[in-house]
Scaffold this active site. Sequence first.
Site, mmCIF file in Angstrom:
data_model
loop_
_atom_site.group_PDB
_atom_site.id
_atom_site.type_symbol
_atom_site.label_atom_id
_atom_site.label_comp_id
_atom_site.label_asym_id
_atom_site.label_seq_id
_atom_site.Cartn_x
_atom_site.Cartn_y
_atom_site.Cartn_z
ATOM 1 C CB SER A 201 41.110 104.424 -56.365
ATOM 2 O OG SER A 201 40.443 104.893 -55.211
ATOM 3 C CE1 TYR A 214 41.366 99.577 -54.342
ATOM 4 C CE2 TYR A 214 40.983 101.635 -53.147
ATOM 5 C CZ TYR A 214 40.838 100.861 -54.283
ATOM 6 O OH TYR A 214 40.180 101.369 -55.386
#
Length: 333
Positions: A201, A214
Site C-alpha cells: 500500500s 494498518y
Amino acid sequence: MDANVTEVDDDWTLLKGMGMEPGWITTVLLVPCAVMLAAGLLHVYSLVSGLLSKSPVRNKVLLLSDALSTLGNECATIFHKGGARLILCGKSWEKLQELSDKLLNASDPSVQTFPPKLVLLDFGDMESLPEAISEILECYGYLDMLILNSSMKLKAPAHTLSLELDKLLMDNNYFGPVTLTKGVLPSMMSRRSGHLLLVNSIQAKLAVPFRTSYAASKHAVQAFFDCLRSEVEELGVSVSTINVTFISSHAPSGKQNDTAAKSFWSDLYTKKPPGFSTREAASEVAKTLSNKRREVLMAPSLPKVAIYARSFFPNFFFAVMAAGVKDATNTKM
C-alpha cells in the site's frame, strides 16, 4: 592499352546490341541483393518480435498468495493464459476450485496452459503456515515467482483498537508474508533464480491519521523487503515492491486524472484517493515481473507530492495533517 580499350568498347557495344544498358545491369544485380537483405531483416524482426511477445511467466512456477481477491483473480487469468504453472492460494477451498474451473474452461486449446494447483493459505492462522509452505514446495519442488498480494485493511482511531486486532493485522500484513518468503527463499537461493514481488500500500510510504496499525504493518513489510533486496540480489533473486493508493474493481481504466478536491490533505484519511482498476494493477504486476523494477509507485500526482512533503518538509506535513483531523472532527460534530 589501345587494344584493351577497344575490347571494352566492343563489350559495351555487344551489351547494347542485346538491349542491356549498363544502368539496367546494375539494377539486375541490386534487386537480388535487396530481396535477400529484406528477407534477412524480416527474419530478424520476426525473431525479435517473438522474443518480445513471449510471456515472462511462460512455464514459470508462480504463486499468488491471495488468488481470491479481485487483483488475484485478474492476475490468475492473465498468467494462466500466459502459460504459467500457477499455484493459487486462498482461505476457501471451494472458491479456489471455482477459480480453477473458470480458468480451465476459458483456456485456448491452441495455447499450452497448465492446470492450477491449489493450496489453502491463511496468514491469519500462523500455526498452519509450515504445513502450507511444505505443500507449496511439493507442488513443483521450487518457485520461480512469488506474488504477495494478501492484505488486511483497517481504518479506526488508535485508541479504539485492541492489542489482539493489532496482532491480527501484523500477522496478515507482515508476519504471514515474511514467513512464506522465508519458507521458499532457500530454494530460490540454491537455484540462484527467483523473483519476489510484494503488492503493498501507499501507506508504507505515507502514514496518515486513523490508519495507525494498518500503516505500521505496511511500513514493516516494506522495510523487510527493502533490506532483503540487498541481501539476495547477488544470489540471483530479484525483489520488487509495488505501492498503490488502492485497487478497485469499479475504478475506471486508463490514466487517473488528479481531481482538485476542496481539501486534499483531509481526503487522505476521510476518503480514498484516486485509485486504479484491477486490470491496471494486474498489468503493472505483469510488467514488473518482466522488467524486474525494484520499486513501483502507483499513485496520482497529489499523493506523490504528499510523500515528498513528508520527507523534505515534515513539520509542514504534520501541521497540515493535524489541521485536517480537526476540520474533519468539527464537520462530523
